[in-house]
Design an enzyme around this catalytic site. Structure first.
Site: not given
Length: 181
Positions: A13-15
């Site tokens: 969820r935070d690439i």
């Protein structure tokens, strides 16, 4: 790393570029799993809120975060690849809301328009990774890796997949120039 996480029912969820680290050996490491959620937790609404990676956020994370799955990470990785190839993210704006709207509805610019030396199949790969509808993206990281391996065939370059129990010292040293064109 993303394939391994998804196999264990986790989405990152935070690439974003700041969370993709390159070691001196050329190994790629994925950092900051602080926003990751299990797919079970996400399915019941555990994935709430907006994070700093809005430049790379999949449309479904902004609209209905409980629908996020590994395809959300594939979208974000596609946006990172777009930026790596062109030097800038595809969507820019003065506000978080503007960026989220662009991710949800604006057409992805062509990589080749901004970087003509990028092959058409790489542009097509990025487009598939960044499809607005998750059903139109690669459905798994394994599917994406298979496409990449097919694209690299005959170039001399190859992907090295994480193998459980594999000592990283056994992996071959990679070239710094990872783009074959």
């Amino acid at each position: 790393a993303l394939e391994h996480a998804c196999e264990h029912m986790l989405i990152h969820r935070d690439i974003k570029p700041g969370n993709i680290l390159l070691t001196q050996r050329g190994d790629v490491k994925l950092a900051d799993l602080g926003l990751s959620k299990s797919l079970e937790e996400t399915a019941v609404g555990g994935a709430r809120g907006i994070h700093a990676g809005v430049l790379y956020m999949a449309p479904e994370l902004a609209k209905t975060p409980q629908l996020a799955d590994c395809r959300s990470d594939i979208y974000a990785l596609g946006i990172v690849l777009f930026e790596a190839l062109t030097g800038k993210p595809p969507f820019q704006g003065p506000t978080v809301a503007d960026l989220m709207n662009q991710h949800a509805s604006a057409a992805l610019p062509s990589v080749r328009k901004l970087a003509p030396s990028v092959p058409e199949d790489v542009d097509a790969l990025v487009r598939k990774m960044c499809a607005k509808d998750p059903a139109d993206r690669f459905q798994t990281h394994g599917e994406l890796l298979e496409r990449l391996e097919g694209m690299l065939r005959g170039t001399g370059a190859k992907l090295i997949r994480l193998v459980e129990g594999c000592d990283t010292a056994e992996r071959p040293k990679r070239s710094v120039n990872w783009m074959p064109w």
